[in-house]
Design an enzyme around this catalytic site. Structure first.
Site, PDB file in Angstrom:
ATOM      1  N   LYS A 105       0.825  -1.220   0.000  1.00 27.81           N
ATOM      2  CA  LYS A 105       0.000   0.000   0.000  1.00 27.81           C
ATOM      3  C   LYS A 105       0.850   1.257   0.000  1.00 27.81           C
ATOM      4  O   LYS A 105       0.462   2.275  -0.556  1.00 27.81           O
ATOM      5  CB  LYS A 105      -0.980  -0.012   1.176  1.00 27.81           C
ATOM      6  CG  LYS A 105      -0.444   0.254   2.547  1.00 27.81           C
ATOM      7  CD  LYS A 105       0.205  -0.836   3.346  1.00 27.81           C
ATOM      8  CE  LYS A 105      -0.356  -2.163   3.501  1.00 27.81           C
ATOM      9  NZ  LYS A 105       0.155  -2.997   4.561  1.00 27.81           N
ATOM     10  N   GLU A 129      -5.503  -5.529  -5.020  1.00 32.39           N
ATOM     11  CA  GLU A 129      -6.556  -5.871  -4.046  1.00 32.39           C
ATOM     12  C   GLU A 129      -5.984  -6.079  -2.640  1.00 32.39           C
ATOM     13  O   GLU A 129      -6.587  -5.675  -1.640  1.00 32.39           O
ATOM     14  CB  GLU A 129      -7.277  -7.144  -4.504  1.00 32.39           C
ATOM     15  CG  GLU A 129      -8.411  -7.588  -3.601  1.00 32.39           C
ATOM     16  CD  GLU A 129      -9.562  -6.599  -3.556  1.00 32.39           C
ATOM     17  OE1 GLU A 129     -10.243  -6.448  -4.561  1.00 32.39           O
ATOM     18  OE2 GLU A 129      -9.770  -5.968  -2.497  1.00 32.39           O
ATOM     19  N   VAL A 132      -5.179  -3.123   0.469  1.00 35.06           N
ATOM     20  CA  VAL A 132      -6.095  -2.572   1.480  1.00 35.06           C
ATOM     21  C   VAL A 132      -6.904  -3.707   2.113  1.00 35.06           C
ATOM     22  O   VAL A 132      -7.571  -4.463   1.410  1.00 35.06           O
ATOM     23  CB  VAL A 132      -7.079  -1.544   0.868  1.00 35.06           C
ATOM     24  CG1 VAL A 132      -7.993  -0.962   1.945  1.00 35.06           C
ATOM     25  CG2 VAL A 132      -6.338  -0.436   0.146  1.00 35.06           C
ATOM     26  N   GLY A 134      -6.238  -6.581   3.471  1.00 34.43           N
ATOM     27  CA  GLY A 134      -5.845  -7.974   3.267  1.00 34.43           C
ATOM     28  C   GLY A 134      -6.838  -8.812   2.483  1.00 34.43           C
ATOM     29  O   GLY A 134      -6.988  -8.655   1.270  1.00 34.43           O
ATOM     30  N   ILE A 136     -10.122  -8.890   2.580  1.00 36.41           N
ATOM     31  CA  ILE A 136     -11.460  -8.340   2.282  1.00 36.41           C
ATOM     32  C   ILE A 136     -11.452  -7.793   0.852  1.00 36.41           C
ATOM     33  O   ILE A 136     -10.640  -6.942   0.530  1.00 36.41           O
ATOM     34  CB  ILE A 136     -11.838  -7.202   3.267  1.00 36.41           C
ATOM     35  CG1 ILE A 136     -11.746  -7.664   4.721  1.00 36.41           C
ATOM     36  CG2 ILE A 136     -13.233  -6.673   2.953  1.00 36.41           C
ATOM     37  CD1 ILE A 136     -12.008  -6.567   5.745  1.00 36.41           C
ATOM     38  N   GLY A 187       4.422 -11.690  17.822  1.00 37.65           N
ATOM     39  CA  GLY A 187       4.520 -11.547  16.368  1.00 37.65           C
ATOM     40  C   GLY A 187       3.286 -10.919  15.743  1.00 37.65           C
ATOM     41  O   GLY A 187       3.130 -10.898  14.526  1.00 37.65           O
ATOM     42  N   GLU A 190       4.673  -5.419  14.399  1.00 39.62           N
ATOM     43  CA  GLU A 190       6.011  -5.344  13.809  1.00 39.62           C
ATOM     44  C   GLU A 190       7.027  -4.910  14.878  1.00 39.62           C
ATOM     45  O   GLU A 190       6.675  -4.148  15.791  1.00 39.62           O
ATOM     46  CB  GLU A 190       6.023  -4.273  12.709  1.00 39.62           C
ATOM     47  CG  GLU A 190       5.086  -4.544  11.554  1.00 39.62           C
ATOM     48  CD  GLU A 190       5.629  -5.599  10.602  1.00 39.62           C
ATOM     49  OE1 GLU A 190       6.842  -5.828  10.588  1.00 39.62           O
ATOM     50  OE2 GLU A 190       4.810  -6.199   9.887  1.00 39.62           O
ATOM     51  N   ASP A 201       0.066   3.426   8.050  1.00 36.21           N
ATOM     52  CA  ASP A 201      -0.471   2.299   7.283  1.00 36.21           C
ATOM     53  C   ASP A 201      -1.928   2.566   6.892  1.00 36.21           C
ATOM     54  O   ASP A 201      -2.323   2.402   5.738  1.00 36.21           O
ATOM     55  CB  ASP A 201      -0.341   1.024   8.135  1.00 36.21           C
ATOM     56  CG  ASP A 201      -0.936  -0.198   7.477  1.00 36.21           C
ATOM     57  OD1 ASP A 201      -0.276  -0.798   6.622  1.00 36.21           O
ATOM     58  OD2 ASP A 201      -2.086  -0.552   7.828  1.00 36.21           O
ATOM     59  N   LYS A 205      -3.711   3.257   3.103  1.00 36.76           N
ATOM     60  CA  LYS A 205      -4.877   2.483   2.657  1.00 36.76           C
ATOM     61  C   LYS A 205      -6.065   3.400   2.371  1.00 36.76           C
ATOM     62  O   LYS A 205      -6.804   3.192   1.402  1.00 36.76           O
ATOM     63  CB  LYS A 205      -5.252   1.431   3.712  1.00 36.76           C
ATOM     64  CG  LYS A 205      -4.202   0.330   3.861  1.00 36.76           C
ATOM     65  CD  LYS A 205      -4.469  -0.498   5.113  1.00 36.76           C
ATOM     66  CE  LYS A 205      -3.525  -1.671   5.259  1.00 36.76           C
ATOM     67  NZ  LYS A 205      -3.601  -2.302   6.586  1.00 36.76           N
TER      68      LYS A 205
HETATM   69  P1  NAP Z   1       7.943  -9.706   5.217  1.00 35.93           P
HETATM   70  O1  NAP Z   1       7.456 -10.903   5.947  1.00 35.93           O
HETATM   71  O2  NAP Z   1       8.916  -8.805   5.879  1.00 35.93           O
HETATM   72  O3  NAP Z   1       8.579 -10.235   3.836  1.00 35.93           O
HETATM   73  C1  NAP Z   1       9.305  -9.420   2.960  1.00 35.93           C
HETATM   74  C2  NAP Z   1       9.993 -10.294   1.930  1.00 35.93           C
HETATM   75  O4  NAP Z   1      10.584  -9.449   0.945  1.00 35.93           O
HETATM   76  C3  NAP Z   1      11.101 -11.160   2.496  1.00 35.93           C
HETATM   77  O5  NAP Z   1      11.080 -12.430   1.889  1.00 35.93           O
HETATM   78  C4  NAP Z   1      12.391 -10.430   2.114  1.00 35.93           C
HETATM   79  O6  NAP Z   1      13.492 -11.289   1.865  1.00 35.93           O
HETATM   80  C5  NAP Z   1      11.962  -9.763   0.815  1.00 35.93           C
HETATM   81  N1  NAP Z   1      12.654  -8.497   0.583  1.00 35.93           N
HETATM   82  C6  NAP Z   1      12.505  -7.341   1.286  1.00 35.93           C
HETATM   83  N2  NAP Z   1      13.321  -6.393   0.784  1.00 35.93           N
HETATM   84  C7  NAP Z   1      13.990  -6.962  -0.235  1.00 35.93           C
HETATM   85  C8  NAP Z   1      14.966  -6.506  -1.157  1.00 35.93           C
HETATM   86  N3  NAP Z   1      15.440  -5.257  -1.114  1.00 35.93           N
HETATM   87  N4  NAP Z   1      15.431  -7.365  -2.093  1.00 35.93           N
HETATM   88  C9  NAP Z   1      14.950  -8.628  -2.143  1.00 35.93           C
HETATM   89  N5  NAP Z   1      14.018  -9.121  -1.314  1.00 35.93           N
HETATM   90  C10 NAP Z   1      13.552  -8.296  -0.371  1.00 35.93           C
HETATM   91  O7  NAP Z   1       6.732  -8.791   4.744  1.00 35.93           O
HETATM   92  P2  NAP Z   1       5.183  -9.207   4.576  1.00 35.93           P
HETATM   93  O8  NAP Z   1       4.530  -9.193   5.899  1.00 35.93           O
HETATM   94  O9  NAP Z   1       5.077 -10.426   3.737  1.00 35.93           O
HETATM   95  O10 NAP Z   1       4.607  -7.919   3.800  1.00 35.93           O
HETATM   96  C11 NAP Z   1       5.002  -7.642   2.486  1.00 35.93           C
HETATM   97  C12 NAP Z   1       4.153  -6.541   1.882  1.00 35.93           C
HETATM   98  O11 NAP Z   1       2.788  -6.896   1.914  1.00 35.93           O
HETATM   99  C13 NAP Z   1       4.226  -5.185   2.580  1.00 35.93           C
HETATM  100  O12 NAP Z   1       4.113  -4.165   1.616  1.00 35.93           O
HETATM  101  C14 NAP Z   1       3.024  -5.196   3.480  1.00 35.93           C
HETATM  102  O13 NAP Z   1       2.564  -3.901   3.807  1.00 35.93           O
HETATM  103  C15 NAP Z   1       2.021  -5.907   2.599  1.00 35.93           C
HETATM  104  N6  NAP Z   1       0.942  -6.563   3.317  1.00 35.93           N
HETATM  105  C16 NAP Z   1       1.246  -7.414   4.326  1.00 35.93           C
HETATM  106  C17 NAP Z   1       0.232  -8.069   5.001  1.00 35.93           C
HETATM  107  C18 NAP Z   1       0.535  -9.049   6.094  1.00 35.93           C
HETATM  108  O14 NAP Z   1      -0.402  -9.631   6.652  1.00 35.93           O
HETATM  109  N7  NAP Z   1       1.784  -9.290   6.445  1.00 35.93           N
HETATM  110  C19 NAP Z   1      -1.098  -7.826   4.623  1.00 35.93           C
HETATM  111  C20 NAP Z   1      -1.381  -6.960   3.566  1.00 35.93           C
HETATM  112  C21 NAP Z   1      -0.334  -6.327   2.920  1.00 35.93           C
HETATM  113  P3  NAP Z   1      14.140 -12.212   3.025  1.00 35.93           P
HETATM  114  O15 NAP Z   1      13.111 -13.274   3.278  1.00 35.93           O
HETATM  115  O16 NAP Z   1      15.394 -12.775   2.463  1.00 35.93           O
HETATM  116  O17 NAP Z   1      14.348 -11.309   4.201  1.00 35.93           O
HETATM  117  N1  HSE Z   2       0.241  -3.932   9.422  1.00 36.06           N
HETATM  118  C1  HSE Z   2      -1.004  -4.122   8.778  1.00 36.06           C
HETATM  119  C2  HSE Z   2      -2.114  -4.174   9.833  1.00 36.06           C
HETATM  120  C3  HSE Z   2      -0.957  -5.413   7.978  1.00 36.06           C
HETATM  121  O1  HSE Z   2      -1.836  -4.203  11.038  1.00 36.06           O
HETATM  122  O2  HSE Z   2      -3.274  -4.140   9.459  1.00 36.06           O
HETATM  123  C4  HSE Z   2      -1.778  -5.413   6.749  1.00 36.06           C
HETATM  124  O3  HSE Z   2      -1.702  -4.324   5.949  1.00 36.06           O
END
Ligand code: NAP
Ligand code: HSE
Length: 427
Positions: A105, A129, A132, A134, A136, A187, A190, A201, A205
């Site tokens: 986002k 999609e 914003v 997740g 939904i 966990g 963050e 955040d 969104k």
């Molecule tokens: P995460 O667990 O920190 O995973 C990030 C991944 O990207 C890791 O595998 C990391 O590699 C890789 N990465 C990061 N920087 C990099 C770089 N410069 N070069 C190559 N690889 C790189 O993050 P996440 O929770 O999956 O979230 C990812 C995105 O989705 C974010 O934009 C977040 O806002 C969005 N999002 C997340 C959620 C959620 O529930 N977590 C929900 C909706 C949206 P390594 O594994 O080697 O460290």
């Molecule tokens: N950090 C976000 C939250 C994860 O707490 O809703 C999904 O965007």
């Protein structure tokens, strides 16, 4: 059967969710949609890192060109997070003719016009999609299912971390710092919680949601933002006495071409549909002139819910001729020119003060509210303690800027020990 090879940028929470879904539901997708979706390459920072899911070592790479310049790959899904190098890699993918699906986002809210222009220029798609709320499917609903409407209000709980913290504070009576530390240990939050708890955040969104809902670019610079770190258990308890629940709300309202957009802690009546959204759940309450009130509820984060949105976008992209589907606005890197942003919106306020327990204090404060055109709806004065007394006001609807001036004047009174908090109230 069409074989579609995809590349993943990132293999953290969201990336592994996408992997699991394709493993679990890939056969169904093949059967139903005639698509055999294959993960060809995955970009990570560290290919040697121990991962919860073991993948063939030829699949992992730390060189983005293995994906964005790979002629076999037609769709790139990005979930690395942050703006750089995510923006650069998305642009590289688009310029190499790949359709991009993203959960990011922040990069979208900040660089949407640039990304969308590139997608159009190279005749490929840009899907978001998952960016914003997740799992939904709110983007699809806003873009497709509400086209008949003039959407004039969007009000949502679109950050799970803050909703979890506020729910725990409210139900367990523990303070912000304690619950945050606990959530980080488990966990749920963050290690650096700033983006979530300070409302960034939710602001990203809201920029995306309001832009789609109102068919105009609502830039993040035009969204008022305030986080939850200043909310205390005392505020929550006084709110409960008044029949309110506290939520970090993302609010966007439109009247003609005037728009207000804000993210802040908000008291809402206990019987408001959003008040019952607990823990890390998200919900978006939308008002359209034809459809009336609508609420979407579900998991706003997590590997599988977010992966659900990503994989669905990939399937949609495959079904789309040319794989492209664009927004109705795209060319403004700032607020759309036809829009006026309102900064002096009207809302009710909850004000909590600690004052000296002396005659005439209440009258002085009431006088200041009156001077600034703020009408008081109710006052609660609690038991005094060593000459200090808590005073709580709830106002009728008042102008934001008038309230700011009133609070400045109240703060200057010798009898006011502290302005403990000012929380907006939405009915
Ligand atoms: P995460 O667990 O920190 O995973 C990030 C991944 O990207 C890791 O595998 C990391 O590699 C890789 N990465 C990061 N920087 C990099 C770089 N410069 N070069 C190559 N690889 C790189 O993050 P996440 O929770 O999956 O979230 C990812 C995105 O989705 C974010 O934009 C977040 O806002 C969005 N999002 C997340 C959620 C959620 O529930 N977590 C929900 C909706 C949206 P390594 O594994 O080697 O460290
Ligand atoms: N950090 C976000 C939250 C994860 O707490 O809703 C999904 O965007």
């Amino acid at each position: 059967m069409e074989t579609v090879k995809i590349g993943l940028l990132g293999f953290g929470n969201v990336g592994t969710g996408v992997y699991k879904i394709l493993k679990e539901n890939g056969a169904d997708i093949s059967h139903r949609d005639g698509l055999d979706i294959k993960i060809e390459k995955i970009l990570v920072r560290d290919v040697r890192k121990k991962r919860s899911i073991e993948v063939d070592e030829n699949v992992l790479t730390d060189n983005v060109d293995d994906i964005v310049k790979n002629p076999e790959i037609s769709i790139v899904a990005e979930f690395m997070g942050g703006t750089e190098p995510a923006r650069e890699y998305i642009l590289k993918a688009l310029s190499n003719g790949k359709t991009v699906v993203t959960a990011n986002k922040e990069v979208l809210a900040k660089h949407w016009p640039e990304l969308e222009k590139a997608a159009r220029a190279y005749g490929v798609g840009l899907y978001y999609e998952a960016s914003v709320a997740g799992g939904i499917p709110v983007i699809k609903v806003m873009r497709e299912s509400l086209q008949a409407n003039n959407v004039y209000e969007i009000m949502g709980i679109i950050n799970g971390t803050t909703n979890y913290i506020l729910t725990k504070m409210s139900e367990e009576g523990r303070n912000f710092a304690e619950i945050l530390a606990d959530a980080q240990q488990r966990g749920y939050a963050e290690p650096d919680p700033t983006s979530d708890v300070e409302g960034f955040d939710a602001m990203y969104k809201l920029s995306i949601l309001a832009s789609i809902g109102f068919h105009a670019r609502i830039h993040i610079d035009n969204i008022y933002r305030e986080g939850i770190s200043g909310i205390t258990v005392e505020d929550i308890n006084y709110g409960k006495e008044l029949g309110f629940a506290v939520k970090l709300l993302a609010i966007a309202k439109k009247q003609g071409t005037s728009i207000e957009a804000r993210v802040h802690p908000t008291f809402i009546p206990m019987d408001h549909p959003l008040a019952s959204v607990r823990n890390s759940y998200n919900a978006i309450f939308v008002k359209g002139d034809a459809v009336g009130n609508l609420m979407l509820y579900g998991r706003g984060a997590g590997d599988l819910p977010t992966g659900s949105a990503i994989v669905s976008d990939i399937v949609t992209a495959c079904q789309q001729k040319g794989r492209n589907l664009y927004s109705t606005f795209y060319n403004e890197d700032r607020i759309s020119p036809e829009i006026t942003m309102i900064e002096d919106w009207e809302t009710e306020f909850f004000i909590r003060l600690t004052v000296k327990d002396e005659p005439g204090v209440l009258a002085k404060i009431a006088g200041i509210f009156g001077k600034h055109d703020v009408s008081i709806a109710s006052v609660i004065q609690k038991d005094h303690n060593r000459g200090e007394v808590p005073l709580i006001f709830v106002t009728h609807k008042a102008k934001e800027l008038s309230m700011g001036k009133a609070i400045e004047d109240i703060r200057r009174l010798d009898e006011v020990i502290k302005v403990e908090n000012v929380i907006r109230v939405e009915r």
